[in-house]
Design a protein around this motif. Structure first.
Motif, PDB file in Angstrom:
ATOM      1  N   SER A 165      42.608  47.065  49.962  1.00 34.13           N
ATOM      2  CA  SER A 165      43.447  48.256  49.785  1.00 34.13           C
ATOM      3  C   SER A 165      43.782  48.921  51.106  1.00 34.13           C
ATOM      4  O   SER A 165      44.873  49.416  51.305  1.00 34.13           O
ATOM      5  CB  SER A 165      42.729  49.254  48.883  1.00 34.13           C
ATOM      6  OG  SER A 165      42.531  48.703  47.605  1.00 34.13           O
ATOM      7  N   ASN A 166      42.815  48.965  52.020  1.00 31.98           N
ATOM      8  CA  ASN A 166      43.004  49.694  53.273  1.00 31.98           C
ATOM      9  C   ASN A 166      43.759  48.886  54.319  1.00 31.98           C
ATOM     10  O   ASN A 166      44.371  49.438  55.215  1.00 31.98           O
ATOM     11  CB  ASN A 166      41.643  50.118  53.835  1.00 31.98           C
ATOM     12  CG  ASN A 166      40.943  51.102  52.911  1.00 31.98           C
ATOM     13  OD1 ASN A 166      41.589  51.818  52.170  1.00 31.98           O
ATOM     14  ND2 ASN A 166      39.623  51.114  52.944  1.00 31.98           N
ATOM     15  N   GLY A 167      43.687  47.569  54.231  1.00 32.03           N
ATOM     16  CA  GLY A 167      44.356  46.725  55.205  1.00 32.03           C
ATOM     17  C   GLY A 167      45.662  46.178  54.667  1.00 32.03           C
ATOM     18  O   GLY A 167      46.176  46.614  53.642  1.00 32.03           O
ATOM     19  N   LYS A 195      27.451  44.111  38.047  1.00 37.36           N
ATOM     20  CA  LYS A 195      28.738  44.190  38.726  1.00 37.36           C
ATOM     21  C   LYS A 195      28.956  45.606  39.249  1.00 37.36           C
ATOM     22  O   LYS A 195      28.635  46.593  38.577  1.00 37.36           O
ATOM     23  CB  LYS A 195      29.881  43.830  37.778  1.00 37.36           C
ATOM     24  CG  LYS A 195      29.808  42.425  37.209  1.00 37.36           C
ATOM     25  CD  LYS A 195      29.908  41.354  38.274  1.00 37.36           C
ATOM     26  CE  LYS A 195      31.274  41.343  38.915  1.00 37.36           C
ATOM     27  NZ  LYS A 195      31.423  40.203  39.858  1.00 37.36           N
ATOM     28  N   LYS A 196      29.498  45.695  40.450  1.00 40.26           N
ATOM     29  CA  LYS A 196      29.845  46.986  41.029  1.00 40.26           C
ATOM     30  C   LYS A 196      31.108  47.512  40.356  1.00 40.26           C
ATOM     31  O   LYS A 196      32.094  46.782  40.183  1.00 40.26           O
ATOM     32  CB  LYS A 196      30.089  46.838  42.530  1.00 40.26           C
ATOM     33  CG  LYS A 196      30.543  48.122  43.216  1.00 40.26           C
ATOM     34  CD  LYS A 196      30.847  47.863  44.685  1.00 40.26           C
ATOM     35  CE  LYS A 196      31.404  49.118  45.353  1.00 40.26           C
ATOM     36  NZ  LYS A 196      31.771  48.866  46.763  1.00 40.26           N
ATOM     37  N   ILE A 246      39.767  43.148  39.059  1.00 40.78           N
ATOM     38  CA  ILE A 246      38.496  42.468  38.833  1.00 40.78           C
ATOM     39  C   ILE A 246      38.339  41.308  39.801  1.00 40.78           C
ATOM     40  O   ILE A 246      39.166  40.387  39.822  1.00 40.78           O
ATOM     41  CB  ILE A 246      38.374  41.955  37.385  1.00 40.78           C
ATOM     42  CG1 ILE A 246      38.427  43.117  36.394  1.00 40.78           C
ATOM     43  CG2 ILE A 246      37.071  41.178  37.186  1.00 40.78           C
ATOM     44  CD1 ILE A 246      38.341  42.692  34.934  1.00 40.78           C
ATOM     45  N   ASP A 247      37.307  41.375  40.612  1.00 38.72           N
ATOM     46  CA  ASP A 247      36.923  40.269  41.495  1.00 38.72           C
ATOM     47  C   ASP A 247      38.101  39.668  42.268  1.00 38.72           C
ATOM     48  O   ASP A 247      38.317  38.458  42.271  1.00 38.72           O
ATOM     49  CB  ASP A 247      36.208  39.174  40.698  1.00 38.72           C
ATOM     50  CG  ASP A 247      34.795  39.582  40.304  1.00 38.72           C
ATOM     51  OD1 ASP A 247      34.252  40.510  40.940  1.00 38.72           O
ATOM     52  OD2 ASP A 247      34.237  38.979  39.383  1.00 38.72           O
ATOM     53  N   GLU A 286      33.564  43.208  44.259  1.00 34.19           N
ATOM     54  CA  GLU A 286      33.604  43.528  45.680  1.00 34.19           C
ATOM     55  C   GLU A 286      34.956  43.183  46.302  1.00 34.19           C
ATOM     56  O   GLU A 286      35.676  42.340  45.799  1.00 34.19           O
ATOM     57  CB  GLU A 286      32.504  42.751  46.423  1.00 34.19           C
ATOM     58  CG  GLU A 286      31.094  42.999  45.905  1.00 34.19           C
ATOM     59  CD  GLU A 286      30.563  44.350  46.295  1.00 34.19           C
ATOM     60  OE1 GLU A 286      31.169  45.009  47.166  1.00 34.19           O
ATOM     61  OE2 GLU A 286      29.524  44.760  45.739  1.00 34.19           O
ATOM     62  N   GLY A 287      35.263  43.831  47.426  1.00 34.84           N
ATOM     63  CA  GLY A 287      36.416  43.449  48.233  1.00 34.84           C
ATOM     64  C   GLY A 287      37.643  44.304  48.069  1.00 34.84           C
ATOM     65  O   GLY A 287      38.600  44.165  48.827  1.00 34.84           O
TER      66      GLY A 287
END
Length: 351
Positions: free
Chosen positions: A154-156, A133-134, A31-32, A148-149
């Motif tokens: 996760s990818n970096g 909220k997304k 969460i956030d 967000e974020g």
């Protein structure tokens, strides 16, 4: 009469996210910007992932009330000129939405609120999205994502300073050794927010192993280690760690009246078979580095002076290693093998 309860109490929200039919007991919640822990485990019902409602109060700042007589849940948001609330009833898929002075509207939930083991649950996807909220689902890592974020993180590479901020506490470097030891123990025993199910110490050990490998120091054991990944150096075995306490004697030919270990050291190793064993000991410097040492694996000294002189030279010449940043997958692979082998408490004598 309504009983107003903080979200940190007994109500529990359910994250409504589509998931596979895999085990429902290993769902993580993000969460956030951070992974969050729950006093009750997340689970899946009708392809929806469920989480405690107190996470919403702690991480989304909503106010929750519970009407015991009508079994009604109301979740409110009051921020500046925006006033919004949603009202739900147990076992009813309909939810009433109120926003400022606009007319009420009724919509259907993906999952009706329900009570299990005296805890009230509601679908989070509905709740979070009703508050703009997304919400998404990371199927590979089984993570319910709110906010967000997450994709970027996760990818970096994850920032070690953000994961383990206590290792960058430069004020602690100015404290006494006893204060540092207490701090190390307290922070190390806390549960990791980034890697649920592991302690900060587990994560610290994994990142220390990765950083030592990144610095190229495992090549001193075997030059071929330069071409291997850090996980491969574990040889399919566990990454063991334990402690040598402050005041421990150096060997069979010395006593506690001689030179002893000046502080607590964390020792890590891949296995017990000496011909292929990789190991080092370390302690944190609170500036994003660790001081590392290669102590003798067994007591082969013939005299007390030889023992003391050898260890004194090692103590006086630490090799500092910068803690690096690594991908979530790199850290997780090592973490799955991390195993504490003992915990010798040297804090009982510290006031």
């Amino acid at each position: 009469m309504k009983k107003f309860l903080a979200l940190v109490l007994s109500l529990v929200l359910f994250v409504a996210l589509p998931v596979s039919a895999a085990s429902s007991n290993d769902v993580k919640i993000w969460i956030d910007g951070e992974f969050v822990n729950s006093d009750v485990p997340a689970y899946i019902d009708k392809d929806r992932t469920m989480v405690p409602i107190r996470l919403i109060s702690e991480h989304l700042g909503k106010e929750v009330s519970w009407d015991d007589a009508t079994r009604t849940i109301e979740i409110k948001e009051n921020s500046g000129d925006k006033l919004k609330s949603i009202v739900m009833k147990v076992s009813d898929e309909k939810v009433t939405v109120k926003e400022n002075n606009m007319d009420e509207k009724v919509i259907n939930l993906d999952h009706a609120p329900e009570i299990k083991n005296d805890r009230t649950f509601v679908p989070l996807r509905n709740v979070a999205e009703l508050f703009d909220k997304k919400v998404s689902w990371d199927a590979k890592n089984r993570v319910a994502v709110v906010g967000e974020g997450y994709e970027k993180k996760s990818n970096g590479k994850l920032s070690t300073k953000e994961i383990l901020p206590y290792l960058y506490n430069e004020d602690m470097a100015k404290k006494s050794l006893d204060e540092q030891l207490k701090y190390e123990k307290t922070m190390g025993e806390e549960l990791s927010k980034e890697f649920p199910g592991h302690t900060n110490k587990d994560v610290e050990v994994a990142i220390s192993w990765l950083s030592y490998h990144k610095a190229g120091y495992f090549t001193e054991f075997n030059k071929d280690n330069a071409n291997k990944k850090a996980i491969d150096l574990l040889l399919g075995d566990k990454l063991n760690y334990g402690f040598t306490n402050k005041g421990s004697v150096l060997g069979v030919r010395t006593t506690d009246k001689d030179l002893t270990y000046p502080r607590r050291f964390t020792g890590v190793s891949n296995e017990d078979f000496m011909p292929t064993m990789l190991y080092f000991d370390y302690y944190p410097n609170y500036d994003g580095t660790i001081s590392t040492f290669l102590f003798p694996l067994h007591d082969h000294f013939t005299t007390r002076d030889e023992t003391v002189n050898t260890y004194k030279k090692i103590f006086d010449n630490p090799r500092n290693v910068q803690l690096g940043d690594f991908t979530r997958e790199e850290i997780q692979l090592i973490l799955e093998q991390v195993q504490p082998i003992k915990y010798l408490d040297d804090y009982d004598s510290i006031e």
